[in-house]
Write an enzyme that holds these catalytic residues in place. Structure first.
Site, PDB file in Angstrom:
ATOM      1  N   CYS B 299       0.813  -1.225   0.000  1.00 43.31           N
ATOM      2  CA  CYS B 299       0.000   0.000   0.000  1.00 43.31           C
ATOM      3  C   CYS B 299       0.845   1.273   0.000  1.00 43.31           C
ATOM      4  O   CYS B 299       0.522   2.234  -0.711  1.00 43.31           O
ATOM      5  CB  CYS B 299      -0.981   0.008   1.163  1.00 43.31           C
ATOM      6  SG  CYS B 299      -0.276  -0.500   2.734  1.00 43.31           S
ATOM      7  N   ASP B 423      -7.583   5.346  -1.507  1.00 44.70           N
ATOM      8  CA  ASP B 423      -7.197   4.119  -0.825  1.00 44.70           C
ATOM      9  C   ASP B 423      -6.453   3.174  -1.775  1.00 44.70           C
ATOM     10  O   ASP B 423      -7.030   2.704  -2.747  1.00 44.70           O
ATOM     11  CB  ASP B 423      -8.454   3.419  -0.296  1.00 44.70           C
ATOM     12  CG  ASP B 423      -8.117   2.392   0.756  1.00 44.70           C
ATOM     13  OD1 ASP B 423      -6.967   1.900   0.759  1.00 44.70           O
ATOM     14  OD2 ASP B 423      -9.004   2.072   1.570  1.00 44.70           O
ATOM     15  N   HIS B 425      -5.648   0.170  -1.234  1.00 48.07           N
ATOM     16  CA  HIS B 425      -5.938  -1.234  -0.959  1.00 48.07           C
ATOM     17  C   HIS B 425      -6.963  -1.829  -1.925  1.00 48.07           C
ATOM     18  O   HIS B 425      -7.348  -2.980  -1.789  1.00 48.07           O
ATOM     19  CB  HIS B 425      -6.463  -1.405   0.470  1.00 48.07           C
ATOM     20  CG  HIS B 425      -5.487  -0.932   1.493  1.00 48.07           C
ATOM     21  ND1 HIS B 425      -5.493   0.359   1.965  1.00 48.07           N
ATOM     22  CD2 HIS B 425      -4.457  -1.557   2.108  1.00 48.07           C
ATOM     23  CE1 HIS B 425      -4.516   0.506   2.852  1.00 48.07           C
ATOM     24  NE2 HIS B 425      -3.873  -0.640   2.962  1.00 48.07           N
TER      25      HIS B 425
END
Lengths: 485, 466
Positions: B299, B423, B425
């Site tokens: 990440c 994000d 992820h």
């Protein structure tokens, strides 16, 4: 296809009904029509039909062949329409007439001369028209070998005409060429086609049907095109010059082929038909170069050359299209090819002439010289026109002589139109042609002929006895399905 | 991507004109005037009656220099240029009158693409065809000039004005190209002049600059300085590098990454709060892209890639966005990690991000430390300042996760704050709908952070250069 299937069903039903009906009263006339029509349908499914102007028929029957010898000639027109026949002109050989050396007069046919004649004639035909094939008149004893002779000739002619042509045939172009054999004694005609794409192909039978006034209302497209091409020349021999010129012209020809063509204000791209068959306005719009050709060049292309050539000026272009539901894009293709052909032909002629006059090892000398000018003359009877190229030191008398020799027709000098292209270099006279297909004194016939158009394509004699004709058609369909499915 | 609010249309005209000339002596004094003459000929070609504009994907053809003729009768010189839209066949079929039913914000001006054509069938004169032969040794130069003109207009602008404007733009571009060609020519080596469009802050608007192909941005510094002065642009950030070129709304990005997914979101409506957002363009990098399976450990790498993409697209660097391996190698190179780090699946944090940005891009960053997640809500002023002055994406790492902060909505009075989070992820495909609906790019409140963990933030600083 669905349409064919539908037609077969319809024909079958009609046949059954008619057979049942006509069984009650059958006589010899019915059988005669039946057999005649059977063979016509039979042949119709097997090969092409050519529609030939009656004037051509008159010309062919008027040909005189020395006893025991053969006469060759060209057939010209467009698609399945033949509007011109010209016998191969007599070749002036250096010495006296050569003694026949072949086994038969067929071997004596000067293939090279026939192909040269074909090339000259195709230069004289405006766009849309081309050499469709050959005819051969032989005495009856040579009729059997005539087909081989014709095959040899037709492939040789095709090969020679293609050389130096700057546009490629598209998928839609017809590759069948017509050959006509005429027996000098019985005057019987035998018409066949050869597919010039396939050297191994055999002749297919074809129909030869006479009609009047085939081309009298063919729409004409004309335009004037300005050309300004810079062509670098590397090397100094004449071969180099020719090659460089060819390459330069080829690039330009690609641009013309890719150009947008507007006919009557609409783009001629799809299968839409030419409305009303008249061409009132014509514009060709060129893109100059395709984006994709650019590649990733980050610098200019620089060539060191020993000189350059510039082709510059305004050329007048003309093309004809048939009036049997012509498609707009075929019209566009015809005029574009004429634009390409006219520029190439005259440059070719000029360079050939230069070669003869200045010798083959010429260094390029400087200067501006006029290219041959295009002039037009009416074609015998058919209402179309042919063209020729006049060098600056020539006159209309020279043109008339060439027309007589190459096209076997007498043209009064005053009929030769030299006004369409200028003969003054760098003069400023505006010139822009829009015409429709009206001839001088047959304009009042145009509208009448146009009204009859839908019927012209269907020969009148087949409408006699239409009911039985349909029945016979059904039988032919059934038979051909049985034997040829 | 800041669109000028008033302009609804951009007319873009592209075409290729071939430049050709013969030089007897490329190094001689005559050559310059020969080249200029060739350009003069091209300019007169463009102002002649024979040029035609065609609107792509439509039957519309316009002759702008012959008293405005068009192939479509209803389009005359007085027509509003918006009328052209009804003739354009869009790719998804149907008429353009019912425009897209998006309930998202207006996606910018409509681009009308046009091509430049020349009519070959209306010659100006009737000169006889002739062949001119020159037999001195020459250098024959041929170069395709990629003309590309753009004009921003409002819907009710008359078509005639648009066309006249485009013809003028063509003329000006040819003059610019001539200048560039002459300036960068060395003997018989010519560089192709390439036009680039830039959207500058008002009043300049959409402008076009011609740069020589093959000359890198670093060598064109002086040119940019002149232009910055001319258009009164700030001298500390790039506006006119090739990477800053205006991206036309209808062109797809070739690399397939999504650009600025956040513009499709509506910011939260908080009383008395102001919006502070990332400036410019970045690409969304996340798990599983580029066939790299970094699910669970990558990440921070992805957040770093997003930041690198920002610097690349704003024109600060020309290097491509680094891969995981390149990032790891950079850390080994600075001595921060052992060589066996390369190829491993070890996590990195903000400090490593700072080090890589410095090593690979030459970019410095500030580090901000919060001892508890709950403290982040108090950092509103710092973040607001950062987005206002630097405007770069912020990488935040802490707990076991790394994210990218793209902006804040912060009220100075009440202290209320929301964070715009990207994000990394996300493991799916480049589907904008999913990404925005499911909150992979979305506005979060202070409760989003782990209240007990400590966080490090890496705030990259813009280099001061143009």
């Amino acid at each position: 296809s669905i349409l064919t299937l539908f037609r077969i069903c319809f024909e079958s039903v009609t046949y059954v009904w008619l057979l049942f009906y006509s069984c009650k009263q059958v006589n010899i006339a019915h059988y005669w029509i039946f057999i005649n029509f059977f063979f016509c349908m039979f042949r119709g499914r097997m090969g092409r039909s050519y529609f030939v102007d009656e004037a051509v028929g008159e010309y062919l029957s008027g040909l005189q062949a020395a006893p025991g010898s053969c006469v060759t000639g060209l057939l010209a027109g467009q698609r399945d329409f033949v509007v011109l026949a010209v016998q191969t002109p007599h070749r002036e050989s250096e010495g006296q007439l050569k003694a026949p050396k072949g086994v038969s007069p067929l071997d004596d046919i000067d293939v090279e001369w026939v192909t040269e004649h074909a090339k000259q004639v195709s230069r004289m035909l405006p766009g849309g028209l081309c050499v469709l094939g050959l005819f051969l008149v032989t005495p009856p004893e040579l009729s059997k070998d005539a087909q081989n002779g014709l095959k040899r000739l037709i492939f040789a002619v095709e090969k020679y005409i293609i050389k130096g042509r700057l546009w490629e045939l598209s998928e839609e172009d017809v590759t069948d060429r017509v050959t006509l054999h005429i027996c000098s004694k019985t005057k019987k005609l035998l018409c066949k086609t050869f597919d010039v794409k396939d050297p191994k192909s055999s002749a297919k039978p074809a129909d030869w049907k006479y009609q009047t006034g085939i081309s009298s209302s063919w729409p004409m497209l004309t335009c004037s095109v300005e050309v300004d091409l810079q062509i670098p020349v590397t090397g100094s021999s004449s071969d180099n010059t020719d090659k460089c010129m060819k390459d330069g012209l080829r690039r330009w020809a690609k641009q013309i082929e890719a150009a947008y063509c507007l006919i009557n204000g609409r783009q001629a791209l799809d299968d839409s038909e030419l409305i009303s068959g008249q061409v009132k306005t014509l514009h060709c719009l060129s893109m100059s170069q395709e984006q994709s050709e650019l590649g990733e060049r980050s610098s200019a292309l620089v060539q060191v050359c020993s000189g350059s050539m510039r082709v510059r000026g305004v050329v007048h272009c003309r093309a004809y299209i048939h009036n049997n539901k012509p498609k707009a894009r075929h019209a566009a293709q015809a005029i574009k090819r004429d634009i390409i052909n006219t520029v190439c032909s005259r440059v070719e002629m000029f360079l050939e002439d230069l070669c003869i006059n200045e010798g083959s090892q010429k260094g390029l000398c400087s200067g501006q010289q006029a290219l041959p000018r295009r002039v037009f003359a009416p074609m015998p009877i058919s209402g179309l026109s042919v063209c020729d190229y006049m060098f600056p030191d020539e006159s209309t008398a020279d043109v008339a002589e060439r027309l007589k020799e190459m096209l076997d027709c007498e043209t009064p000098e005053e009929d030769i139109d030299t006004s369409l292209e200028n003969n003054q270099l760098f003069s400023i006279i505006s010139g822009f042609e829009i015409t429709d297909s009206q001839d001088d004194d047959s304009s009042k016939h145009v509208s009448e002929i146009q009204a009859e158009n839908p019927k012209i394509q269907k020969p009148p004699k087949y409408y006699a006895g239409v009911a039985l004709a349909a029945a016979i058609a059904l039988l032919a369909t059934a038979t051909s399905l049985l034997y040829f499915s | 991507m800041v669109y000028s609010e008033e302009c609804d249309f951009i007319f873009r005209l592209k075409g290729i004109l071939e430049f050709a000339c013969q030089l007897d002596n490329p190094n001689g004094v005559q050559s310059q005037s020969t080249i200029s003459k060739s350009f003069q000929d091209l300019r007169s070609k463009v102002t002649s009656k024979n040029i035609v504009f065609t609107v792509c994907n439509s039957p519309v053809l316009i002759w702008p220099n012959t008293g405005f003729q068009s192939s479509v009768e209803s389009l005359t010189e007085a027509s509003a240029c918006g009328d052209i839209l009804q003739w354009i066949e869009s790719d998804d079929g149907g008429s353009k009158k019912s425009s897209k039913k998006k309930d998202k914000k207006k996606s910018g001006p409509t681009v009308v693409n046009m091509k430049l054509l020349f009519e070959v069938t209306e010659p100006a004169g009737n000169t006889a065809p002739s062949l001119i032969r020159v037999s001195t040794q020459q250098h024959c130069v041929k170069m395709p000039l990629p003309l590309d003109c753009a004009l921003s207009v409002t819907t009710d602008e008359r078509l005639e004005t648009v066309c006249t404007g485009l013809v003028e733009a063509l003329n000006k571009q040819l003059a610019d190209m001539e200048e560039v060609v002459l300036q960068y020519r060395k003997g018989s080596s010519f560089l192709v002049p390439q036009p680039f469009h830039f959207q500058l802050p008002e009043p300049a608007g959409l402008i076009t600059v011609v740069y020589p192909a093959g000359v890198p941005d670093s060598q064109l510094q002086a040119v940019r300085e002149d232009l910055h002065r001319k258009f009164e642009l700030p001298c500390d950030r790039p506006y006119l590098r090739r990477a800053n070129a205006f991206h036309f709304p209808d062109a797809a990005y070739k690399d397939g990454y999504l650009r600025n997914p956040h513009i499709h979101l509506n910011p939260p409506n908080i009383e008395d709060a102001k919006l502070y957002l990332v400036q410019g363009v970045y690409s969304y990098h996340h798990y599983m892209q580029d066939h790299v399976d970094d699910n669970g450990w990558g990440c921070a790498y992805r957040s770093l890639q997003t930041i690198c993409s920002w610097f690349q697209q704003q024109g600060y660097v020309e290097t491509a966005v680094p891969t995981h391996t390149q990032i790891q190698q950079a850390l080994v190179d600075v001595g921060d990690k052992e060589p066996r780090f390369v190829g491993s699946r070890q996590w990195i944090g903000s400090i490593e991000v700072q080090a890589v940005l410095n090593q690979l891009l030459g970019v410095t960053s500030k580090i901000m430390f919060v001892s508890q997640g709950s403290e982040l809500a108090t950092k509103g002023r710092e973040l607001a300042n950062h987005f206002q002055t630097e405007g770069t994406p912020v990488m935040i790492g802490g707990g076991v996760l790394a994210h990218t902060i793209l902006g804040v909505v912060w009220s100075e009075n009440t202290g209320q704050i929301r964070f715009l989070i990207l994000d990394p992820h996300y493991t799916g495909g480049e589907d904008l709908q999913t990404i925005t609906d499911k909150g992979w790019c979305g506005w979060k409140g202070p409760e989003f952070w782990d209240q007990n963990a400590y966080y490090n933030l890496c705030l990259p600083q813009r280099p001061k250069s143009i």
